[in-house]
Design a protein around this motif. Structure first.
Motif, mmCIF file in Angstrom:
data_model
loop_
_atom_site.group_PDB
_atom_site.id
_atom_site.type_symbol
_atom_site.label_atom_id
_atom_site.label_comp_id
_atom_site.label_asym_id
_atom_site.label_seq_id
_atom_site.Cartn_x
_atom_site.Cartn_y
_atom_site.Cartn_z
ATOM 1 N N LYS A 164 42.848 55.643 37.406
ATOM 2 C CA LYS A 164 43.861 55.992 36.420
ATOM 3 C C LYS A 164 43.233 55.961 35.038
ATOM 4 C CE LYS A 164 48.580 54.916 34.922
ATOM 5 N NZ LYS A 164 49.765 54.020 35.104
ATOM 6 N N ARG A 165 43.287 57.108 34.361
ATOM 7 C CA ARG A 165 42.693 57.213 33.028
ATOM 8 C C ARG A 165 43.680 57.919 32.101
ATOM 9 N NH1 ARG A 165 38.235 58.901 36.277
ATOM 10 N NH2 ARG A 165 38.447 61.066 35.588
ATOM 11 N N ALA A 166 44.010 57.268 31.010
ATOM 12 C CA ALA A 166 44.920 57.834 30.013
ATOM 13 C C ALA A 166 46.230 58.299 30.655
ATOM 14 C CB ALA A 166 44.243 58.999 29.272
ATOM 15 N N GLY A 167 46.727 57.503 31.595
ATOM 16 C CA GLY A 167 47.998 57.817 32.216
ATOM 17 C C GLY A 167 47.941 58.904 33.270
ATOM 18 N N ARG A 168 46.738 59.369 33.626
ATOM 19 C CA ARG A 168 46.581 60.426 34.634
ATOM 20 C C ARG A 168 45.792 59.869 35.811
ATOM 21 N NH1 ARG A 168 44.935 65.699 31.037
ATOM 22 N NH2 ARG A 168 45.567 66.805 32.934
ATOM 23 N N PHE A 169 46.039 60.419 36.979
ATOM 24 C CA PHE A 169 45.422 59.920 38.204
ATOM 25 C C PHE A 169 44.327 60.878 38.684
ATOM 26 C CE2 PHE A 169 49.812 58.385 38.197
ATOM 27 C CZ PHE A 169 49.613 57.016 38.338
ATOM 28 N N GLU A 241 42.137 65.856 39.959
ATOM 29 C CA GLU A 241 43.335 65.205 39.428
ATOM 30 C C GLU A 241 44.447 65.210 40.470
ATOM 31 O OE1 GLU A 241 46.279 65.223 35.524
ATOM 32 O OE2 GLU A 241 44.708 66.762 35.725
ATOM 33 N N GLU A 243 48.662 63.813 41.302
ATOM 34 C CA GLU A 243 49.923 63.381 40.724
ATOM 35 C C GLU A 243 50.664 62.544 41.743
ATOM 36 O OE1 GLU A 243 52.056 66.807 39.561
ATOM 37 O OE2 GLU A 243 52.051 67.754 41.536
ATOM 38 N N SER A 244 51.389 61.569 41.255
ATOM 39 C CA SER A 244 52.073 60.626 42.119
ATOM 40 C C SER A 244 53.521 61.038 42.302
ATOM 41 C CB SER A 244 52.004 59.220 41.530
ATOM 42 O OG SER A 244 52.734 58.308 42.315
ATOM 43 N N TYR A 249 50.418 60.806 46.897
ATOM 44 C CA TYR A 249 49.650 61.542 45.912
ATOM 45 C C TYR A 249 49.448 62.968 46.413
ATOM 46 C CZ TYR A 249 48.465 57.194 43.517
ATOM 47 O OH TYR A 249 48.530 56.007 42.836
#
Length: 294
Positions: A164-169, A241, A243-244, A249
């Motif tokens: 998880k980086r800067a709110g992104r997966f 990338e 998304e959850s 995912y």
């Protein structure tokens, strides 16, 4: 594809040279099964149903029910030496030996896996009591990009990992290493040995394929479609990338999310492992489709 009567299987003179088709299926099965055993609990994708027959296996919408695949050429039995051949009286009909029963077939499968350098890690994936039938069902599913669950066994390699980086997966590159040992085992399989015996043993798997309610003459096409699914998997070196969605995912890129289940699972192995598996699949495909020399 339909064979002429004279192209049918000949008497089984040497078991070690007559049963290598089983190893061909092992390679195809391994390519798909090494990546989906950890499907449940991985957090990615829906859990597939337990299915063993085509009627119970819904094909993914993104894959045609029967993608075009070339026939694997059949090899006619060697012509008799005219200097030693004996004339057979018309009253005598050659006796074609029956195919071995399930117990003998499964035992021969594991014998030939050993000869083709399939190690214990990979052999442990299949139930020794129903390995041939299971392999046929897996090939049917994988040829359409579908992963049939609970047909093989293998200890899990660890949990699916996400960064998880800067709110992104993003899919974690550390997670790719879970599959290194299995891919190394797969690379040790001798595809030349596997291909050399394919034509001798076709009837055995065609029989298992027919037991699933499928056209036995389409079995060779299913093998090639399975390999083509692997070869069409993209190789992505950059971060992937995700998304959850609740506990699951999915891929952010719609092109990746539209891939088949088999291909999406191959992506989870990482670009290096995917390339290595694709190289092995290409060698096998080339060998199977090579025209027999006159």
């Amino acid at each position: 594809m339909r064979a002429d009567p004279e192209d049918q299987i000949q008497p089984y003179q040497r078991r070690s040279s007559r049963w290598k088709l089983l190893a061909v299926l092992v390679v195809c099965v391994i390519v798909g099964t090494v990546v989906y055993r950890w499907w449940s609990g991985s957090g990615q994708g829906q859990e597939a149903p337990v299915a063993v027959t085509p009627a119970e296996q819904p094909a993914p919408v993104q894959v045609p029910a029967e993608p075009v695949a070339p026939d694997i050429p059949r090899q006619a039995p060697p012509a008799p030496d005219p200097n030693t051949a004996m004339e057979v009286p018309a009253s005598l009909t050659p006796v074609v030996p029956a195919l071995p029963d399930a117990e003998a077939s499964n035992a021969m499968l594991f014998e030939e896996m050993t000869e083709a350098r399939v190690d214990n890690r990979l052999q442990s994936m299949l139930d020794p009591d129903k390995a041939v039938d299971t392999s046929a069902a897996l090939i049917d599913g994988m040829s359409r990009g579908y992963l049939v669950r609970k047909l093989v066994t293998l200890p899990p390699l660890g949990a699916f990992q996400v960064d998880k980086r800067a709110g992104r997966f993003y899919m974690s590159e550390n997670g790719y290493r879970r599959y290194d040992a299995v891919v190394e085992s797969l690379e040790q399989v001798n595809t030349s040995t596997v291909v050399s015996g394919f034509h001798s043993l076709r009837p055995l798997y065609e029989r298992a394929y027919e037991a699933l309610g499928l056209d036995p003459e389409g079995f060779d096409n299913a093998v090639i479609r399975t390999l083509d699914q692997v070869l069409a998997t993209p190789e992505l070196d950059g971060p992937i990338e995700l998304e959850s969605d609740s506990a699951l995912y999915t891929y952010v890129d719609p092109k990746l999310e539209s891939l088949t289940d088999l291909q999406k699972q191959l992506l989870r192995m990482g670009p290096d492992n995917t390339r290595r598996i694709k190289a092995q699949a290409q060698r096998l495909r080339d060998g199977l489709l090579a025209r027999p020399t006159p």
